[in-house]
Scaffold this motif. Structure first.
Motif, PDB file in Angstrom:
ATOM      1  N   GLN A 263       0.826  -1.206   0.000  1.00 53.31           N
ATOM      2  CA  GLN A 263       0.000   0.000   0.000  1.00 53.31           C
ATOM      3  C   GLN A 263       0.860   1.256   0.000  1.00 53.31           C
ATOM      4  O   GLN A 263       0.584   2.208  -0.720  1.00 53.31           O
ATOM      5  N   ALA A 264       1.897   1.264   0.821  1.00 54.66           N
ATOM      6  CA  ALA A 264       2.779   2.423   0.876  1.00 54.66           C
ATOM      7  C   ALA A 264       3.506   2.609  -0.451  1.00 54.66           C
ATOM      8  O   ALA A 264       3.712   3.738  -0.898  1.00 54.66           O
ATOM      9  N   ALA A 265       3.872   1.494  -1.105  1.00 56.88           N
ATOM     10  CA  ALA A 265       4.532   1.575  -2.409  1.00 56.88           C
ATOM     11  C   ALA A 265       3.616   2.221  -3.431  1.00 56.88           C
ATOM     12  O   ALA A 265       4.060   3.007  -4.272  1.00 56.88           O
ATOM     13  N   GLU A 266       2.336   1.907  -3.350  1.00 60.58           N
ATOM     14  CA  GLU A 266       1.372   2.524  -4.263  1.00 60.58           C
ATOM     15  C   GLU A 266       1.285   4.028  -4.028  1.00 60.58           C
ATOM     16  O   GLU A 266       1.209   4.805  -4.970  1.00 60.58           O
ATOM     17  N   VAL A 267       1.341   4.434  -2.774  1.00 66.06           N
ATOM     18  CA  VAL A 267       1.261   5.860  -2.443  1.00 66.06           C
ATOM     19  C   VAL A 267       2.463   6.618  -3.003  1.00 66.06           C
ATOM     20  O   VAL A 267       2.311   7.675  -3.602  1.00 66.06           O
ATOM     21  N   VAL A 268       3.654   6.081  -2.791  1.00 64.20           N
ATOM     22  CA  VAL A 268       4.859   6.802  -3.213  1.00 64.20           C
ATOM     23  C   VAL A 268       5.255   6.513  -4.654  1.00 64.20           C
ATOM     24  O   VAL A 268       6.155   7.153  -5.183  1.00 64.20           O
ATOM     25  N   GLY A 269       4.596   5.539  -5.284  1.00 65.47           N
ATOM     26  CA  GLY A 269       4.842   5.289  -6.695  1.00 65.47           C
ATOM     27  C   GLY A 269       6.081   4.469  -6.994  1.00 65.47           C
ATOM     28  O   GLY A 269       6.863   4.812  -7.877  1.00 65.47           O
ATOM     29  N   CYS A 270       6.279   3.394  -6.233  1.00 57.91           N
ATOM     30  CA  CYS A 270       7.401   2.500  -6.513  1.00 57.91           C
ATOM     31  C   CYS A 270       6.935   1.076  -6.275  1.00 57.91           C
ATOM     32  O   CYS A 270       5.808   0.845  -5.857  1.00 57.91           O
ATOM     33  N   SER A 271       7.805   0.121  -6.516  1.00 61.03           N
ATOM     34  CA  SER A 271       7.434  -1.276  -6.285  1.00 61.03           C
ATOM     35  C   SER A 271       7.518  -1.587  -4.788  1.00 61.03           C
ATOM     36  O   SER A 271       8.257  -0.921  -4.045  1.00 61.03           O
TER      37      SER A 271
END
Length: 187
Positions: free
Chosen positions: A132-140
């Motif tokens: 979920q955090a990766a989706e927020v910051v735009g990375c894998s």
């Protein structure tokens, strides 16, 4: 803006404002209705060329999205406020230890780069999973885990370099020794 655009916007506003307002009131109440309606017509003004005929369904969709975003924002604010209130609750351990540790940790957090702080807040305060955090910051998710590990390491280093943390650790060691000594005397 050409006069045609102003006339068209005025006609849309006059023809749909009450119905958009009634829709928002039925979903969220009067307190937020005026603000949501104003934002809806601001979007309509900015995207006047995209407003279809008839405009009401499009306007209601915009109002719905604005309302949804404001509800999400309110949820985030409530969650953050609850987190802050939990910090103020009395602790079972020595309150002085926790206050000095928390203060030192917050100061150490403030010294970190913005990207590190964001990752730590997303995972620690917001409770997001790495995906979920990766989706927020735009990375894998894998990249996020690496970045989060490094951010935690930097936070630990910054906190251990803090005189407040050293002082808090010394207080903790002393109070532990006192509790152990008192416990031995009680036997």
């Amino acid at each position: 803006m050409p006069n045609y655009d102003a006339d068209r916007f005025t006609a849309i506003y006059d023809g749909c404002r009450q119905r958009v307002w009634a829709y928002v009131v039925s979903r969220a109440g009067r307190q937020v209705a005026d603000e949501v309606v104003n934002e809806t017509f601001t979007v309509a003004w900015r995207k006047l060329d995209d407003v279809p005929e008839p405009p009401l369904p499009w306007l209601l969709g915009v109002a719905r999205n604005i309302l949804r975003d404001s509800i999400r924002a309110e949820g985030r604010r409530a969650s953050f406020a609850a987190e802050l209130r939990s910090w103020a609750e009395p602790a079972e351990a020595d309150i002085a230890e926790e206050v000095s540790e928390r203060s030192a940790l917050l100061k150490a957090l403030a010294t970190l780069p913005e990207d590190d702080r964001e990752l730590l807040i997303l995972s620690g305060w917001q409770g997001l999973t790495p995906a979920q955090a990766a989706e927020v910051v735009g990375c894998s998710p894998i990249t996020l885990r690496v970045r989060l590990h490094r951010a935690r390491k930097r936070l630990t280093q910054a906190a251990s370099a803090s005189p407040l943390m050293e002082e808090a650790a010394a207080v903790r060691r002393t109070s532990t020794r006192v509790r152990i000594a008192v416990g031995k005397d009680a036997r």
